[in-house]
Enzyme design. Structure first.
Site: not given
Ligand code: GCW
Length: 608
Positions: A314, A235, A342
């Site tokens: 995720d 990311e 989340e």
């Molecule tokens: O799903 C994503 C989250 C991000 C997070 C990422 C991760 C810290 O939306 O907020 O970043 O996973 O786990 O690295």
């Protein structure tokens, strides 16, 4: 009321400096009149043994932190009314039982639902020492021993933890030390480049030298730092891929730097293409972690731990276990859970996680993982977890990290007993409600393992096609006849990453558990479920049930005698949850009815 903390009465203004003295301090205050002896047995390490003598005094044997864990075990069992057997021997299953905070230096918390950061404000460390000790106690009382204080997305100026902020971080580590809690820092893989090094290439001698010097400096200030946590090539974070290196090159380079000091590198495996074109049907995101790491099995240094999210996507409400956790036999693995809600209701909706964790542990062979990590649900709110009942997730995570065989119901009912002075009926009622809350949330949200029908970015509330034409690789491909992606050998082949027994179970829609059907298969709405219902009818039924169960939960909570301020917070959040459940139910059902044209068999209201 602060979870089970309020049961521990010793004043933390000036607590003793060592875990063993702290054990005595806590026992004297919480159990006055109980005769006990502390018997140091260094070989027991973090483990302890509590024995009751004939004169009903107790003897607690244990290593340095074992004595403290033994003291908390005794105190919490006595205060919860559970009592102790004549001999109680215990030792943690996992040496590292970690909490990962996603706290930014500016004081915000990524995916935080309990207020601002406990550790940072305005670009610097800023904390209340009293609350830090309270947090230390909170963690130690359930056996958690590593606290990573900053976000894995290391935003400016959090890098300063290794530099200007280091003296203050060392003072913070001092506060946690008596509780047996060691700090950890998330680090930015490209950090050397901020200091005139021309690259972050893990094989570049200048880069290696920079990290060695950094580790030396950091360990001089905090000799018992647990290590570094790294999110690389994920990311948008920097990583070894930029230099044509793989993740063993990257992790091993850092591991070499911290090895002389006994540190570990926890390296996250959340690596996937987050710029996917939705038209591309070749790429299947759940396959990504395996593709990046499985071939490196056996190539990581001894002090590297690969941290793998529990599911291949995720942190969705229901995912199968990540195949990486089953497949990498020559590598130290940690499973990553997420206490922060989340995708699971933002600590507004009730969502008790232990039933889900139990399913995971039951799927993973005993020896496959050596550590556990969980993304924190803690923040500056007075009660630490925003929703008072969300504390059950921190508590039960601690119990499971200590003993993965811990049963869901006894863990939750222990928490209820420790937290509220209820009568046995009320205790049972709240325990049952908490245990069912995950299933209820699952029923009114995305159906049968499909995931991702949530509002993009914010991740609260329904938006069935919000991610459908986006670049995150999370598609459901619903059309008027069918929904899902075929992940069998005939489809994307994701299932081939599993050991044969699991592959067999999942590849046939007839044997695949209903609740995971749409994770693995593309199915027509007319598909017959095991109980004879059609797929689309099952979706309608689940959603109506989820909404109804939420309304029933609200009535139950209203009738329970929660003390203030918990009552007010619990009931007001429940109103929001009811609204959320209704929104999800109506939107998901309308979405499927519009696509499929199929009416509900029972004639309930679905909108046109
Ligand atoms: O799903 C994503 C989250 C991000 C997070 C990422 C991760 C810290 O939306 O907020 O970043 O996973 O786990 O690295």
């Amino acid at each position: 009321m602060k979870a089970w903390l309020s049961r521990l009465s010793a004043d933390l203004k000036n607590p003793p400096a060592s875990p063993a003295e702290l054990a005595r301090f806590e026992l004297d205050h919480a159990l006055p009149g109980t005769a006990y002896t502390l018997d140091p047995v260094p070989a027991l390490g973090e483990g302890y043994c509590i024995r009751r003598r004939s004169d009903s005094s107790v003897i607690i044997s244990g290593g340095p932190t074992g004595l403290l864990y033994g003291a908390y075990a005794l105190i919490l069992r006595m205060l919860s009314g559970e009592g102790i057997p004549d001999v109680l021997e215990s030792a943690p299953r996992y040496p590292l039982r970690m909490i990962n905070c996603w706290d930014n230096a500016d004081g915000s918390v990524e995916r935080g639902y309990s207020g601002r950061s406990l550790f940072f404000e305005g670009g610097r460390l800023s904390y209340d020492p009293f609350r830090m000790r309270e947090l230390g106690r909170l963690l130690a009382s359930v056996g958690l021993n590593v606290l990573c204080i900053n976000n894995v997305n290391v935003h400016d100026p959090a890098q300063q933890l290794l530099e200007n902020m280091l003296p203050e971080a060392a003072a913070l580590a001092d506060l946690f030390r008596p509780f047996g809690v060691r700090l950890m820092f998330s680090v930015d893989f490209s950090q050397p480049m901020r200091h005139g090094v021309s690259s972050a290439d893990p094989l570049d001698p200048a880069v290696r030298a920079w990290w060695k010097a950094a580790a030396e400096r950091v360990y001089q200030a905090i000799p018992d730092l647990a290590g570094f946590l790294v999110k690389a090539d994920s990311e948008g974070r920097p990583g070894p891929f930029t230099y044509g290196r793989n993740h063993a090159d990257g992790a091993n380079m850092l591991a070499e730097a911290v090895r002389p000091f006994g540190g570990v590198i926890v390296w996250r495996c959340f690596v996937y293409n987050c710029r996917q074109d939705w038209r591309d049907t070749k790429t299947d995101r759940p396959k990504a972690a395996w593709e990046h790491y499985a071939f490196l099995d056996g190539k990581f240094a001894e002090n590297v731990i690969l941290q793998v999210k529990h599911g291949p996507f995720d942190f969705q409400v229901r995912e199968p276990v990540s195949p990486l956790l089953l497949g990498m036999k020559q590598t130290n693995l940690a499973m990553e859970l997420q206490l922060a809600q989340e995708y699971t209701g933002h600590q507004i909706d009730l969502y008790t996680m232990i039933p889900m964790w139990r399913e995971l542990f039951d799927e993973i062979p005993e020896n496959n993982i050596m550590s556990l990590a969980a993304v924190s649900n803690l923040g500056r709110d007075e009660n630490y977890t925003g929703h008072p009942l969300a504390a059950v997730n921190l508590y039960t995570y601690g119990l499971l990290a200590w003993d993965p065989a811990m049963e869901a119901e006894s863990a939750v009912s222990r928490w209820v007993r420790l937290t509220y002075a209820f009568d046995p009926d009320q205790e049972r009622t709240l325990t049952a409600l908490l245990l069912s809350s995950r299933r209820t949330y699952e029923k009114y949200t995305a159906p049968l393992g499909i995931g991702w029908m949530i509002t993009p970015h914010d991740h609260y509330g329904p938006n069935p096609s919000g991610y459908e034409y986006d670049l995150w690789g999370t598609y459901h491909k619903a059309n008027r006849d069918a929904i899902g992606i075929d992940r069998t050998a005939a489809g994307t082949g994701f299932l081939l990453q599993y050991p044969e027994s699991l592959r067999k179970k999942y590849e046939d829609p007839e044997t695949c558990p209903d609740l995971l059907l749409l994770f693995y298969h593309r199915l027509p709405y007319s598909f017959r479920m095991k109980d004879g219902r059609t797929l689309v009818q099952r979706i309608y039924d689940d959603h109506f049930e989820g909404k109804k169960e939420t309304e029933a939960m609200a009535e139950i909570l209203e009738a329970l005698p929660f003390p203030d301020p918990d009552r007010e917070i619990i009931l007001s959040r429940m109103e929001l949850q009811k609204r959320n459940a209704r929104e999800w139910c109506d939107i998901i059902n309308t979405f499927f009815r519009r696509l499929s044209g199929v009416d509900d068999l029972h004639g309930r209201v679905i909108y046109d």
